[in-house]
Design a protein around this motif. Structure first.
Motif, PDB file in Angstrom:
ATOM      1  N   PHE A 203       0.840  -1.140  -0.003  1.00 40.61           N
ATOM      2  CA  PHE A 203       0.044   0.064  -0.062  1.00 40.61           C
ATOM      3  C   PHE A 203       0.770   1.112  -0.102  1.00 40.61           C
ATOM      4  CE2 PHE A 203      -2.878  -3.222   2.064  1.00 40.61           C
ATOM      5  CZ  PHE A 203      -3.925  -3.078   1.295  1.00 40.61           C
ATOM      6  N   ASN A 204       2.107   1.270  -0.087  1.00 35.55           N
ATOM      7  CA  ASN A 204       3.153   2.459  -0.070  1.00 35.55           C
ATOM      8  C   ASN A 204       2.958   3.108   1.016  1.00 35.55           C
ATOM      9  OD1 ASN A 204       4.810   1.858  -2.677  1.00 35.55           O
ATOM     10  ND2 ASN A 204       2.736   2.265  -3.910  1.00 35.55           N
ATOM     11  N   ILE A 205       2.962   2.766   2.111  1.00 40.34           N
ATOM     12  CA  ILE A 205       2.926   3.456   3.576  1.00 40.34           C
ATOM     13  C   ILE A 205       4.407   4.049   3.510  1.00 40.34           C
ATOM     14  CG2 ILE A 205       2.778   3.112   5.817  1.00 40.34           C
ATOM     15  CD1 ILE A 205       0.979   0.569   5.597  1.00 40.34           C
ATOM     16  N   PRO A 206       4.356   5.267   3.624  1.00 42.27           N
ATOM     17  CA  PRO A 206       5.579   5.941   4.041  1.00 42.27           C
ATOM     18  C   PRO A 206       6.216   5.379   5.183  1.00 42.27           C
ATOM     19  CG  PRO A 206       4.085   7.719   3.262  1.00 42.27           C
ATOM     20  CD  PRO A 206       3.226   6.333   3.642  1.00 42.27           C
ATOM     21  N   THR A 207       7.335   4.886   4.987  1.00 44.60           N
ATOM     22  CA  THR A 207       8.174   4.278   6.192  1.00 44.60           C
ATOM     23  C   THR A 207       9.723   4.418   6.300  1.00 44.60           C
ATOM     24  OG1 THR A 207       6.535   2.161   5.945  1.00 44.60           O
ATOM     25  CG2 THR A 207       8.548   1.899   7.049  1.00 44.60           C
ATOM     26  N   ILE A 208      10.104   4.950   7.640  1.00 37.11           N
ATOM     27  CA  ILE A 208      11.644   5.407   7.539  1.00 37.11           C
ATOM     28  C   ILE A 208      12.033   4.331   8.672  1.00 37.11           C
ATOM     29  CG2 ILE A 208      12.899   7.096   8.446  1.00 37.11           C
ATOM     30  CD1 ILE A 208      11.131   9.021   7.772  1.00 37.11           C
ATOM     31  N   ILE A 209      13.008   3.460   8.062  1.00 35.57           N
ATOM     32  CA  ILE A 209      13.739   2.709   9.121  1.00 35.57           C
ATOM     33  C   ILE A 209      15.002   3.425   9.186  1.00 35.57           C
ATOM     34  CG2 ILE A 209      14.428   0.164   9.437  1.00 35.57           C
ATOM     35  CD1 ILE A 209      12.455  -0.566   7.373  1.00 35.57           C
ATOM     36  N   SER A 210      15.433   3.914  10.254  1.00 38.49           N
ATOM     37  CA  SER A 210      16.601   4.600  10.686  1.00 38.49           C
ATOM     38  C   SER A 210      17.740   3.849  11.401  1.00 38.49           C
ATOM     39  CB  SER A 210      16.080   5.785  11.565  1.00 38.49           C
ATOM     40  OG  SER A 210      17.207   6.744  11.921  1.00 38.49           O
ATOM     41  N   ASP A 211      18.899   4.104  11.197  1.00 36.31           N
ATOM     42  CA  ASP A 211      19.874   3.593  11.548  1.00 36.31           C
ATOM     43  C   ASP A 211      21.099   4.772  12.136  1.00 36.31           C
ATOM     44  OD1 ASP A 211      22.192   1.533  12.136  1.00 36.31           O
ATOM     45  OD2 ASP A 211      23.522   2.618  10.448  1.00 36.31           O
ATOM     46  N   GLN A 212      20.992   5.960  11.418  1.00 30.73           N
ATOM     47  CA  GLN A 212      21.505   6.984  11.965  1.00 30.73           C
ATOM     48  C   GLN A 212      21.265   7.588  13.103  1.00 30.73           C
ATOM     49  OE1 GLN A 212      20.268  10.927   9.233  1.00 30.73           O
ATOM     50  NE2 GLN A 212      19.915   9.013   7.933  1.00 30.73           N
ATOM     51  N   PHE A 213      19.944   7.214  13.683  1.00 33.08           N
ATOM     52  CA  PHE A 213      19.644   7.764  15.071  1.00 33.08           C
ATOM     53  C   PHE A 213      20.456   7.345  16.000  1.00 33.08           C
ATOM     54  CE2 PHE A 213      18.825   3.055  15.090  1.00 33.08           C
ATOM     55  CZ  PHE A 213      19.349   2.777  16.658  1.00 33.08           C
ATOM     56  N   SER A 281       8.680  14.685   2.779  1.00 35.43           N
ATOM     57  CA  SER A 281       9.359  13.626   2.114  1.00 35.43           C
ATOM     58  C   SER A 281      10.676  13.164   2.870  1.00 35.43           C
ATOM     59  CB  SER A 281       9.802  13.912   0.518  1.00 35.43           C
ATOM     60  OG  SER A 281      10.486  12.923   0.056  1.00 35.43           O
ATOM     61  N   PRO A 282      10.931  12.006   3.113  1.00 39.40           N
ATOM     62  CA  PRO A 282      11.876  11.703   4.123  1.00 39.40           C
ATOM     63  C   PRO A 282      13.319  12.144   3.379  1.00 39.40           C
ATOM     64  CG  PRO A 282      10.356   9.964   3.976  1.00 39.40           C
ATOM     65  CD  PRO A 282       9.972  10.684   2.902  1.00 39.40           C
ATOM     66  N   ASP A 283      13.371  12.435   2.223  1.00 43.37           N
ATOM     67  CA  ASP A 283      14.599  12.848   1.612  1.00 43.37           C
ATOM     68  C   ASP A 283      14.915  14.278   1.635  1.00 43.37           C
ATOM     69  OD1 ASP A 283      12.986  13.547  -0.370  1.00 43.37           O
ATOM     70  OD2 ASP A 283      13.939  12.717  -2.022  1.00 43.37           O
ATOM     71  N   TYR A 284      13.821  15.053   2.246  1.00 46.29           N
ATOM     72  CA  TYR A 284      14.071  16.564   2.524  1.00 46.29           C
ATOM     73  C   TYR A 284      15.329  16.790   3.565  1.00 46.29           C
ATOM     74  CZ  TYR A 284      10.005  17.881  -0.472  1.00 46.29           C
ATOM     75  OH  TYR A 284       9.384  18.114  -1.539  1.00 46.29           O
ATOM     76  N   GLY A 285      15.060  15.819   4.577  1.00 47.14           N
ATOM     77  CA  GLY A 285      15.865  16.167   5.741  1.00 47.14           C
ATOM     78  C   GLY A 285      15.534  17.002   6.544  1.00 47.14           C
ATOM     79  N   GLY A 286      15.913  16.897   8.087  1.00 49.12           N
ATOM     80  CA  GLY A 286      15.526  17.573   9.127  1.00 49.12           C
ATOM     81  C   GLY A 286      15.899  17.136  10.202  1.00 49.12           C
ATOM     82  N   TRP A 287      15.351  17.574  11.500  1.00 44.96           N
ATOM     83  CA  TRP A 287      15.819  17.054  12.954  1.00 44.96           C
ATOM     84  C   TRP A 287      15.979  15.535  12.955  1.00 44.96           C
ATOM     85  CZ3 TRP A 287      13.457  21.009  17.067  1.00 44.96           C
ATOM     86  CH2 TRP A 287      13.969  22.111  16.805  1.00 44.96           C
ATOM     87  N   GLY A 288      15.232  14.897  12.320  1.00 42.21           N
ATOM     88  CA  GLY A 288      15.052  13.517  12.377  1.00 42.21           C
ATOM     89  C   GLY A 288      16.011  12.696  11.467  1.00 42.21           C
ATOM     90  N   GLY A 289      16.774  13.432  10.622  1.00 36.73           N
ATOM     91  CA  GLY A 289      17.750  12.772   9.777  1.00 36.73           C
ATOM     92  C   GLY A 289      17.214  13.082   8.346  1.00 36.73           C
TER      93      GLY A 289
END
Length: 473
Positions: A203-213, A281-289
């Motif tokens: 269903f193309n759910i926007p999903t971020i799986i972070s390692d840089q945290f 969009s997750p590729d914009y970047g911000g406080w969360g990476g």
């Protein structure tokens, strides 16, 4: 005429919604947490940030690290810790209201606290109150706004919630998926791979799986640049957070006065509506990476270099790029590691000062504390279309500071977020500036200009507004 009426309707709708102290709309959030020490530290910061969100849920969950029945370091922290922290929040709540009337009441937050799936690693077979809360939020027809669901621990309670929807309301799966946004701090159990991915990723759910945290977790002393470490060391933390800032900050878990770990904090930093527009969009970047798309609508960290390959399965502790680089000592590899974490640490002075101001709000009156500037653009759309050779005017002269502090401006090009990689665009330190689109800019390329405004208060606070320029034919 129909299009005009629709535009007017949505303008009125947006204007009527509550906003954050940055002047932007509030997002809806649900937290799931396994209660580790760094989760508890993150919870202090989260509670002091709840005026920025519509909090839909705070849910105990488990992980591969902590579960009911785990022993030693794997032992599960009593679920009541969330209630205890909300009770500490209640002791500073009245003072927080002096700074922002949008802080939710302790009673409201307690009503949103539920216990989810905690009995084992990846246990997602039991219908828990926490899972049902998530289900009900996703199926609620009275509010169609997206919901950012954060996994500070495992995904098992989220998985159980989605199973309930699939079992009881299979015809509404696509509807629920359309409201869902996921931010995972690693995959701390197998439920994302074993259930969520095969049943819901379609269903193309926007999903971020972070390692840089991880640069905000336990390894921060090894991986952060020295100038950033200043904001994590004992001197800064003790002065600005730990001493004299009320009952909630008194409970903040630290390492002999220094920052210990808040590995889960990037998941909600991403959703603070600070003007960086990172939720678009997750590729914009911000406080969360900042993240890149790896499949469907799943986003992971930019590769440190070409030798790193994205995992085909679970992304977590055992194959973490962060853990792989943690002990690097050669200058070349340290430089790669430092750049890997830059999407988060580049903002850390502002993030820590934000935290320090909130700690002050717990004990100081309005006149004695500092508050964020309000960035207001004048005749400058957030999205601009321009041709190569065009000159663009950028104007933030309508910006104000609630404390009447002196404010400093900086317009800068966030090159990593944009796709135009040509000629350098110089910074400007005035409210108004102009940029000329270079003749080598190609149609479809984007330029991300950040207006950064910092005040002269103590601690100095910074607000932003991102303007995206798209090159046309």
């Amino acid at each position: 005429m129909k299009r005009l009426l629709i535009l007017i309707f949505f303008t009125v709708l947006i204007a009527g919604l509550p906003g954050s102290v940055f002047g932007n709309r509030k997002p809806r959030v649900i937290v799931t947490t396994d209660g580790e020490a760094d989760d508890r530290a993150s919870m202090v910061r989260f509670l002091l940030s709840t005026n920025e969100f519509d909090v839909e849920g705070i849910v105990n969950s488990s992980s591969q690290f902590h579960w009911v029945g785990g022993e030693g370091w794997n032992a599960f922290h009593e679920v009541s810790w969330i209630r205890d922290y909300i009770n500490l929040y209640s002791k500073v709540y009245e003072n927080l209201l002096l700074h922002d009337a949008d802080y939710p009441s302790p009673e409201y937050l307690l009503s949103k606290w539920k216990v989810g799936n905690i009995n084992g690693v990846g246990e997602d077979s039991i219908r828990t109150e926490g899972a049902e809360l998530i289900t009900n939020v996703l199926l609620d027809k009275t509010d169609s706004r997206p919901v950012w669901i954060q996994a500070w621990g495992g995904c098992n309670t989220i998985s159980r919630a989605l199973k309930i929807i699939q079992e009881d309301h299979p015809e509404r799966m696509e509807e629920a998926a359309g409201k869902m946004r996921l931010f995972l701090i690693w995959e701390q159990d197998k439920t994302y791979q074993e259930y969520i991915r095969p049943n819901w990723e379609q269903f193309n759910i926007p999903t971020i799986i972070s390692d840089q945290f991880d640069c905000m977790a336990y390894i921060w002393p090894k991986v952060l640049p020295d100038d950033v470490k200043t904001y994590f060391n004992a001197g800064w933390m003790t002065k600005n957070i730990l001493e004299g800032h009320g009952a909630l900050c008194d409970a903040y878990e630290n390492n002999n006065g220094a920052f210990n770990a808040e590995g889960d904090t990037p998941s909600f930093l991403h959703s603070i509506p600070d003007g960086l527009r990172s939720m678009e969009s997750p590729d914009y970047g911000g406080w969360g990476g900042r993240y890149v798309k790896v499949r469907n609508n799943v986003w992971m960290d930019p590769r440190p270099d070409s030798t790193y390959q994205y995992p085909t399965g679970q992304w977590g502790f055992s194959n973490s790029w962060s853990k792989n680089m943690e002990h690097d000592t050669s200058p070349e590899k340290v430089a790669i590691r430092t750049n890997y974490f830059k999407p988060i640490w580049r903002w850390m002075d502002d993030v820590q000062n934000y935290f320090a101001a909130r700690a002050d709000w717990c004990v100081k009156d309005y006149a004695s504390a500092n508050h964020h500037p309000l960035v207001r653009l004048k005749n400058t759309p957030l999205n601009i279309e321009a041709k190569a050779g065009d000159t663009i005017k950028l104007d933030a002269s309508a910006t104000t500071d609630p404390d009447k502090d002196k404010i400093d401006f900086r317009w800068w090009n966030y090159k990593e977020a944009g796709t135009y990689k040509g000629r350098e665009i110089n910074d400007a330190v005035t409210p108004k500036t102009k940029i000329t689109i270079s003749n080598d800019a190609l149609p479809g390329e984007t330029i991300h200009m950040i207006c950064e405004v910092s005040d002269s208060g103590s601690p100095s606070l910074t607000s932003y507004q991102r303007v995206i320029i798209t090159i046309t034919d």
